[in-house]
Design an enzyme around this catalytic site. Structure first.
Site, PDB file in Angstrom:
ATOM      1  N   ASP A  35       0.826  -1.216   0.000  1.00 42.12           N
ATOM      2  CA  ASP A  35       0.000   0.000   0.000  1.00 42.12           C
ATOM      3  C   ASP A  35       0.856   1.260   0.000  1.00 42.12           C
ATOM      4  O   ASP A  35       2.077   1.197   0.172  1.00 42.12           O
ATOM      5  CB  ASP A  35      -0.959  -0.010   1.199  1.00 42.12           C
ATOM      6  CG  ASP A  35      -0.296  -0.424   2.503  1.00 42.12           C
ATOM      7  OD1 ASP A  35       0.947  -0.395   2.574  1.00 42.12           O
ATOM      8  OD2 ASP A  35      -1.017  -0.765   3.450  1.00 42.12           O
TER       9      ASP A  35
ATOM     10  N   GLU B 222      -9.682  -1.735   5.141  1.00 40.02           N
ATOM     11  CA  GLU B 222     -10.324  -1.393   6.404  1.00 40.02           C
ATOM     12  C   GLU B 222     -11.608  -2.210   6.580  1.00 40.02           C
ATOM     13  O   GLU B 222     -12.159  -2.724   5.598  1.00 40.02           O
ATOM     14  CB  GLU B 222     -10.667   0.106   6.405  1.00 40.02           C
ATOM     15  CG  GLU B 222      -9.452   1.023   6.249  1.00 40.02           C
ATOM     16  CD  GLU B 222      -8.631   1.181   7.524  1.00 40.02           C
ATOM     17  OE1 GLU B 222      -8.491   0.206   8.289  1.00 40.02           O
ATOM     18  OE2 GLU B 222      -8.116   2.286   7.741  1.00 40.02           O
TER      19      GLU B 222
ATOM     20  N   HIS C 116      -7.363  -4.563   9.998  1.00 37.16           N
ATOM     21  CA  HIS C 116      -7.019  -4.333   8.585  1.00 37.16           C
ATOM     22  C   HIS C 116      -5.740  -5.056   8.196  1.00 37.16           C
ATOM     23  O   HIS C 116      -4.855  -5.282   9.022  1.00 37.16           O
ATOM     24  CB  HIS C 116      -6.992  -2.835   8.229  1.00 37.16           C
ATOM     25  CG  HIS C 116      -5.812  -2.061   8.720  1.00 37.16           C
ATOM     26  ND1 HIS C 116      -5.839  -0.704   8.894  1.00 37.16           N
ATOM     27  CD2 HIS C 116      -4.549  -2.441   9.066  1.00 37.16           C
ATOM     28  CE1 HIS C 116      -4.655  -0.283   9.309  1.00 37.16           C
ATOM     29  NE2 HIS C 116      -3.870  -1.312   9.429  1.00 37.16           N
TER      30      HIS C 116
ATOM     31  N   ASN D  40      -7.807  -2.666  14.119  1.00 38.34           N
ATOM     32  CA  ASN D  40      -9.176  -2.915  13.653  1.00 38.34           C
ATOM     33  C   ASN D  40      -9.241  -4.130  12.715  1.00 38.34           C
ATOM     34  O   ASN D  40     -10.269  -4.391  12.100  1.00 38.34           O
ATOM     35  CB  ASN D  40      -9.743  -1.668  12.956  1.00 38.34           C
ATOM     36  CG  ASN D  40      -8.936  -1.269  11.727  1.00 38.34           C
ATOM     37  OD1 ASN D  40      -8.020  -1.977  11.323  1.00 38.34           O
ATOM     38  ND2 ASN D  40      -9.297  -0.141  11.123  1.00 38.34           N
TER      39      ASN D  40
HETATM   40  P1  PGA Z   1       1.984  -1.589  12.874  1.00 33.60           P
HETATM   41  O1  PGA Z   1       0.851  -1.525  11.776  1.00 33.60           O
HETATM   42  O2  PGA Z   1       2.942  -2.629  12.415  1.00 33.60           O
HETATM   43  O3  PGA Z   1       2.597  -0.215  12.859  1.00 33.60           O
HETATM   44  O4  PGA Z   1       1.313  -1.947  14.170  1.00 33.60           O
HETATM   45  C1  PGA Z   1       0.302  -2.701  11.319  1.00 33.60           C
HETATM   46  C2  PGA Z   1      -0.756  -2.393  10.299  1.00 33.60           C
HETATM   47  O5  PGA Z   1      -1.439  -1.367  10.446  1.00 33.60           O
HETATM   48  O6  PGA Z   1      -0.913  -3.175   9.348  1.00 33.60           O
END
Ligand code: PGA
Length: 242
Positions: free
Chosen positions: A67, A141, A136, A134
């Site tokens: 992404d 999302e 994702h 959440n």
């Molecule tokens: P993080 O993010 O590794 O910074 O916890 C994970 C994500 O949002 O996929």
């Protein structure tokens, strides 16, 4: 599904790097799906160490990232292209022309062309994933349905809050991102999901022990036949009985 529980973040990072390294050693032309965020930083450090120790050759490896923020140039310090350059690509012998990150300044109406690039590489051999609080994966999302291909998403408040730590002010955080879709991710031959910290324990339990639902996007991974979950004890504490 294979699950590796490691005592610490460092242990998780080493195990994850070993799995990525095994792919590269067995197939010098492997296609890696890569992720950004805090979780894989330690894994990238370990991969750089292995390269510097002469254990890995990235010259034939290709990579596709999950992404990118819409509106951020590759040179922007919070862009995911910049993240990949500084955490991995600048320190190894990968051919930069073989590294793909969705174009944050590109034509967002044609974001799906990224899937053509993935297809032209022959698909993803190993997709590295983190997981959001959440649920994702990439920037898919929680939603009413699973989005199949690469597309533009509006980031949720939860994600904007989680990522605000990287920006000087909340106003600077992009509200849109381009992300591989759930279909793009699910087509990877193997998935390596990383999770660290107690704050991820509940969502890991929901994703792997709860119902499969687009409200918890990572829950779709229950349908993938080749998932490796590597986490520290805190993140997997609600999933694995000691
Ligand atoms: P993080 O993010 O590794 O910074 O916890 C994970 C994500 O949002 O996929």
């Amino acid at each position: 599904m294979q699950i590796f529980v490691l005592p610490s973040y460092e242990g998780m990072s080493k195990k994850a790097a070993d799995i990525v390294a095994a792919h590269i050693i067995l197939n010098g032309k492997t296609v890696l799906g890569l992720a950004t965020g805090s979780t894989p930083v330690g894994m990238y450090k370990q991969l750089v160490n292995k390269f510097k120790a002469g254990e890995l050759d990235f010259s034939g490896v290709k990579s596709v990232n999950l992404d990118e923020y819409v509106g951020l140039a590759p040179s922007h310090k919070q862009s995911y292209r910049y993240f990949m350059q500084t955490n991995l690509f600048d320190h190894i012998n990968i051919d930069k022309n073989n590294t793909y990150v969705p174009d944050g300044l590109g034509d967002i109406d044609n974001a799906g062309r990224y899937d053509d690039i993935i297809a032209s590489l022959g698909g993803i051999d190993l997709q590295v994933l983190g997981i959001g609080h959440n649920g994702h994966i990439g920037f898919n999302e929680p939603s009413d349905s699973f989005a199949y291909g690469t597309h533009v998403v509006t980031l949720t408040e939860s994600t904007i809050s989680a990522n605000s730590r990287f920006f000087d002010s909340r106003d600077e955080i992009p509200k849109l991102a381009v992300t591989m879709g759930i279909g793009s991710i699910m087509q990877a031959k193997q998935i390596l999901l990383l999770a660290s910290g107690f704050d991820k324990a509940e969502i890991i339990k929901e994703a792997f022990c709860g119902p499969i639902t687009p409200r918890v996007p990572a829950s779709v991974l229950q349908l993938h036949h080749n998932v490796i979950l590597v986490g520290d004890e805190a993140a997997l504490s609600k999933l694995v009985k000691k």
